[in-house]
Design a protein around this motif. Sequence first.
Motif, PDB file in Angstrom:
ATOM      1  N   CYS A   7     -18.028 -10.006  15.072  1.00 47.47           N
ATOM      2  CA  CYS A   7     -19.013 -10.136  16.153  1.00 47.47           C
ATOM      3  C   CYS A   7     -18.555  -9.205  17.273  1.00 47.47           C
ATOM      4  O   CYS A   7     -17.438  -9.342  17.777  1.00 47.47           O
ATOM      5  N   GLU A   8     -19.419  -8.241  17.630  1.00 50.50           N
ATOM      6  CA  GLU A   8     -19.062  -7.256  18.670  1.00 50.50           C
ATOM      7  C   GLU A   8     -19.849  -7.549  19.943  1.00 50.50           C
ATOM      8  O   GLU A   8     -21.074  -7.405  19.978  1.00 50.50           O
ATOM      9  N   LEU A   9     -19.138  -7.977  20.980  1.00 49.21           N
ATOM     10  CA  LEU A   9     -19.769  -8.252  22.275  1.00 49.21           C
ATOM     11  C   LEU A   9     -19.506  -7.083  23.229  1.00 49.21           C
ATOM     12  O   LEU A   9     -18.544  -6.342  23.072  1.00 49.21           O
ATOM     13  N   PHE A  10     -20.400  -6.935  24.250  1.00 48.43           N
ATOM     14  CA  PHE A  10     -20.268  -5.845  25.227  1.00 48.43           C
ATOM     15  C   PHE A  10     -20.091  -4.533  24.454  1.00 48.43           C
ATOM     16  O   PHE A  10     -19.181  -3.753  24.689  1.00 48.43           O
ATOM     17  N   ALA A  11     -20.997  -4.306  23.516  1.00 45.20           N
ATOM     18  CA  ALA A  11     -20.789  -3.298  22.471  1.00 45.20           C
ATOM     19  C   ALA A  11     -20.888  -1.866  22.971  1.00 45.20           C
ATOM     20  O   ALA A  11     -20.382  -0.952  22.310  1.00 45.20           O
ATOM     21  N   GLY A  12     -21.546  -1.638  24.118  1.00 41.74           N
ATOM     22  CA  GLY A  12     -21.706  -0.261  24.579  1.00 41.74           C
ATOM     23  C   GLY A  12     -22.419   0.565  23.517  1.00 41.74           C
ATOM     24  O   GLY A  12     -23.433   0.144  22.968  1.00 41.74           O
ATOM     25  N   VAL A  13     -21.848   1.718  23.193  1.00 35.71           N
ATOM     26  CA  VAL A  13     -22.434   2.552  22.138  1.00 35.71           C
ATOM     27  C   VAL A  13     -21.663   2.417  20.823  1.00 35.71           C
ATOM     28  O   VAL A  13     -21.804   3.236  19.925  1.00 35.71           O
ATOM     29  N   GLY A  14     -20.832   1.359  20.727  1.00 37.80           N
ATOM     30  CA  GLY A  14     -20.260   1.011  19.426  1.00 37.80           C
ATOM     31  C   GLY A  14     -18.876   1.536  19.118  1.00 37.80           C
ATOM     32  O   GLY A  14     -18.536   1.730  17.953  1.00 37.80           O
ATOM     33  N   GLY A  15     -18.020   1.723  20.122  1.00 41.13           N
ATOM     34  CA  GLY A  15     -16.665   2.230  19.883  1.00 41.13           C
ATOM     35  C   GLY A  15     -15.832   1.325  18.992  1.00 41.13           C
ATOM     36  O   GLY A  15     -15.145   1.795  18.072  1.00 41.13           O
ATOM     37  N   PHE A  16     -15.879   0.007  19.262  1.00 38.60           N
ATOM     38  CA  PHE A  16     -15.129  -0.928  18.420  1.00 38.60           C
ATOM     39  C   PHE A  16     -15.624  -0.837  16.976  1.00 38.60           C
ATOM     40  O   PHE A  16     -14.839  -0.790  16.027  1.00 38.60           O
ATOM     41  N   ILE A 396      -7.595   4.258  18.567  1.00 38.78           N
ATOM     42  CA  ILE A 396      -6.739   3.095  18.828  1.00 38.78           C
ATOM     43  C   ILE A 396      -7.266   1.885  18.073  1.00 38.78           C
ATOM     44  O   ILE A 396      -6.516   1.146  17.424  1.00 38.78           O
ATOM     45  N   VAL A 397      -8.577   1.682  18.138  1.00 42.25           N
ATOM     46  CA  VAL A 397      -9.191   0.556  17.427  1.00 42.25           C
ATOM     47  C   VAL A 397      -8.953   0.687  15.925  1.00 42.25           C
ATOM     48  O   VAL A 397      -8.616  -0.295  15.242  1.00 42.25           O
ATOM     49  N   GLU A 398      -9.108   1.889  15.411  1.00 38.96           N
ATOM     50  CA  GLU A 398      -8.924   2.109  13.968  1.00 38.96           C
ATOM     51  C   GLU A 398      -7.505   1.750  13.529  1.00 38.96           C
ATOM     52  O   GLU A 398      -7.305   1.049  12.526  1.00 38.96           O
ATOM     53  N   GLN A 399      -6.504   2.198  14.299  1.00 36.54           N
ATOM     54  CA  GLN A 399      -5.116   1.920  13.910  1.00 36.54           C
ATOM     55  C   GLN A 399      -4.781   0.441  13.989  1.00 36.54           C
ATOM     56  O   GLN A 399      -4.140  -0.119  13.101  1.00 36.54           O
TER      57      GLN A 399
END
Length: 415
Positions: A7-16, A396-399
């Motif tokens: 669940c992605e909150l405060f998603a912006g343009v989807g960096g997470f 950073i999220v990917e690692q």
Amino acid sequence: MQQVRVCELFAGVGGFRLGLEKTGHYKVVWSNQWEPSTKTQHASKVYEARFGKTGHSNTNIEEVPTSAIPDFDLLVGGFPCQDYSVATSLKNSKGLLGKKGVLWWSIHRILSEKKNKPKYLFLENVDRLLKSPSNQRGRDFAVMLRSLSDLGYAVEWRVINAAEYGMPQRRRRVFFLAYHESTALFKKIENSDPKTWIVKEGTLSEAFPVSISPQNSTTFELDVDLVSVSEHFNTEKEKALSPFLNSGVCVGGKVTTIKTMPSFDGNRTLLGDILENGTASPELYIDAADLPKWQYLKGAKKEIRKTNAGFEYHYSEGSMVFPDALDQPSRTIITGEGGKSPSRFKHVVQTSKGLRRLSPVELERLNMFPDNHTLLEGIPDAKRAFFMGNALVVGIVEQIGSVLFQKISQIEEPL
């Protein structure tokens, strides 16, 4: 092992989402992006264009009932840095409430109300979260740690500067992971020596290795009462420093925090490496007539200025590197990076054709987004720059996501 439901909150343009999906181990089942101060929901439009409308919500998260959110394993989000003080104590089963409009309490509410609580949290914020507010240093983070402990989560955190691990931008952010008491990872962190977890065994230290300064470590217990934490944390000494150092864990309200240093000897990406060569738009180039204004704004100043009320005061500031150094990682991108007007904080690079601002694609590259991720009809370049000023560094999220999945798999927690 199946994919982790996110669940992605405060998603912006989807960096997470970009970072997690790059690992191949995560599937976003529900997302929310709502910008309260604007009529046109630009970021949400980009998100839908890239990832589709299925499972995406463009409604104020405070108005979304928890029952409308499907079950998930991992909650992620870069939530706004606000005042997290506890506003009221309720006598009913809801327990404690924070101020309306403070979006941390929306996360808290979802975690509280979900019957099947998410096993993991992966959150991001500006590093000043560890030392805010200025009159009660560290209180906001203490409130968060206490409330997560009350909900059954153990937490580890780290301030990570992307450039110190070879990424193209000097961007410092605090990342924290939380593990629910129903998971094997919770039991692992609970039974580990906190310092060993922070420096060697933890998800964050495996993703981004550190060395430590042994003199700098602190252990303390958070008050069991959340209202008391909110009202009394770090009030003993006037202008006391925050007790939270750049790395730490909190298990059952007991905090261990250490000052760590990055340990990295891999390849480094520099500002010069991400530039568009010869394809940047002509409108990015600085007009010779505007150059003195840029030089003034970037330069050192010692001058007398006047307030609106006519009060005179001495103003001084140091100079900025102008143009920006191409043989270093870039400075932090800010939301005001777009637009032609001269500015102290916008990036300016020297190219064979002259001085120019950075393009939207270059700003995307500095956050490790795919080229033209934010390119969409009706989205001006200044808005694209604004998105990147708000975004996180995808690498950073990917690692972290990769190591987290590895840990979940190793101890075989069925999802």
